[in-house]
Design a protein around this motif. Structure first.
Motif, PDB file in Angstrom:
ATOM      1  N   ASP A  51       0.868  -1.176   0.000  1.00 61.86           N
ATOM      2  CA  ASP A  51       0.000   0.000   0.000  1.00 61.86           C
ATOM      3  C   ASP A  51       0.904   1.225   0.000  1.00 61.86           C
ATOM      4  O   ASP A  51       2.052   1.156   0.445  1.00 61.86           O
ATOM      5  CB  ASP A  51      -0.935   0.021   1.211  1.00 61.86           C
ATOM      6  N   PHE A  52       0.382   2.325  -0.494  1.00 60.23           N
ATOM      7  CA  PHE A  52       1.139   3.570  -0.558  1.00 60.23           C
ATOM      8  C   PHE A  52       1.095   4.319   0.772  1.00 60.23           C
ATOM      9  O   PHE A  52       2.005   5.033   1.131  1.00 60.23           O
ATOM     10  CB  PHE A  52       0.581   4.456  -1.679  1.00 60.23           C
ATOM     11  N   SER A  53       0.021   4.121   1.521  1.00 54.70           N
ATOM     12  CA  SER A  53      -0.214   4.870   2.754  1.00 54.70           C
ATOM     13  C   SER A  53       0.555   4.288   3.945  1.00 54.70           C
ATOM     14  O   SER A  53       0.415   3.103   4.252  1.00 54.70           O
ATOM     15  CB  SER A  53      -1.712   4.851   3.076  1.00 54.70           C
ATOM     16  N   PRO A  54       1.322   5.118   4.654  1.00 54.20           N
ATOM     17  CA  PRO A  54       1.998   4.635   5.860  1.00 54.20           C
ATOM     18  C   PRO A  54       1.001   4.118   6.905  1.00 54.20           C
ATOM     19  O   PRO A  54       1.267   3.127   7.584  1.00 54.20           O
ATOM     20  CB  PRO A  54       2.746   5.866   6.381  1.00 54.20           C
ATOM     21  N   ALA A  55      -0.157   4.770   7.031  1.00 51.67           N
ATOM     22  CA  ALA A  55      -1.167   4.332   8.001  1.00 51.67           C
ATOM     23  C   ALA A  55      -1.718   2.953   7.636  1.00 51.67           C
ATOM     24  O   ALA A  55      -1.922   2.108   8.515  1.00 51.67           O
ATOM     25  CB  ALA A  55      -2.300   5.354   8.075  1.00 51.67           C
ATOM     26  N   MET A  56      -1.941   2.713   6.348  1.00 47.15           N
ATOM     27  CA  MET A  56      -2.438   1.395   5.929  1.00 47.15           C
ATOM     28  C   MET A  56      -1.362   0.336   6.120  1.00 47.15           C
ATOM     29  O   MET A  56      -1.652  -0.782   6.543  1.00 47.15           O
ATOM     30  CB  MET A  56      -2.907   1.429   4.472  1.00 47.15           C
ATOM     31  N   CYS A  57      -0.115   0.675   5.849  1.00 38.78           N
ATOM     32  CA  CYS A  57       0.975  -0.288   6.063  1.00 38.78           C
ATOM     33  C   CYS A  57       1.079  -0.667   7.536  1.00 38.78           C
ATOM     34  O   CYS A  57       1.348  -1.824   7.865  1.00 38.78           O
ATOM     35  CB  CYS A  57       2.292   0.266   5.536  1.00 38.78           C
ATOM     36  N   ARG A  70       5.704  -0.756   1.579  1.00 37.24           N
ATOM     37  CA  ARG A  70       5.091   0.530   1.250  1.00 37.24           C
ATOM     38  C   ARG A  70       5.612   0.933  -0.121  1.00 37.24           C
ATOM     39  O   ARG A  70       6.818   1.119  -0.309  1.00 37.24           O
ATOM     40  CB  ARG A  70       5.436   1.595   2.275  1.00 37.24           C
ATOM     41  N   CYS A  71       4.701   1.036  -1.104  1.00 34.74           N
ATOM     42  CA  CYS A  71       5.122   1.402  -2.455  1.00 34.74           C
ATOM     43  C   CYS A  71       3.919   1.882  -3.267  1.00 34.74           C
ATOM     44  O   CYS A  71       2.774   1.648  -2.903  1.00 34.74           O
ATOM     45  CB  CYS A  71       5.788   0.219  -3.147  1.00 34.74           C
ATOM     46  N   ASP A  72       4.216   2.520  -4.358  1.00 36.43           N
ATOM     47  CA  ASP A  72       3.220   2.977  -5.313  1.00 36.43           C
ATOM     48  C   ASP A  72       2.843   1.799  -6.200  1.00 36.43           C
ATOM     49  O   ASP A  72       3.707   1.057  -6.658  1.00 36.43           O
ATOM     50  CB  ASP A  72       3.841   4.105  -6.150  1.00 36.43           C
TER      51      ASP A  72
END
Length: 138
Positions: A51-57, A70-72
């Protein structure tokens, strides 16, 4: 947003998808969000969640045994050939018509890979979902 909390289908989204996932092997989920799916299904293949979002990671790190990156989604951190290009399209086809025979999968893979080689990409648009396979850098 509770995207999958409302529906008229007697089977919820997570149960439906869980029935279609492989029981073993490697699974890559791109844009995995909270990882809710992996908390709801009983089997767990070797799992990489992105996921791109730090919160989701941070939420994804709560999924037992998952590798979290964490990546695009348009720039996945894998070498070419590590994630076979045709896999997203083959999975989509199988989700629509059921399991493919070995001959059907080989034929579909050859057609998909030929188009990826010729055009650099293979895209399927179904409603609001875009499934894409790309050749990547060589």
């Amino acid at each position: 947003m509770a995207l999958h909390s409302y529906g008229t289908n007697p089977q919820d989204w997570f149960a439906w998808l869980g029935e279609r996932l492989p029981l073993s092997g490697d699974v890559l989920e791109v844009g995995a969000g909270t990882g809710e799916l992996w908390h709801r299904i009983g089997h767990r293949p070797r799992l990489t969640l992105t996921d791109f979002s730090p919160a989701m990671c941070a939420r994804l790190r709560e999924v037992p045994g998952a590798r979290v990156l964490r990546c695009d989604a348009t720039h996945l951190p894998f070498r070419t050939g590590v994630v076979p290009a045709a896999e997203p399209i083959l999975a989509y086809i199988a989700s629509m018509i059921g399991s493919l025979t070995a001959a059907q999968e080989a034929s579909a893979r050859a057609a998909i890979e030929a188009r990826i080689d010729a055009e650099g990409t293979f895209r399927v648009r179904k409603h609001t979902v875009l499934i894409s396979a790309t050749r990547g850098s060589r």
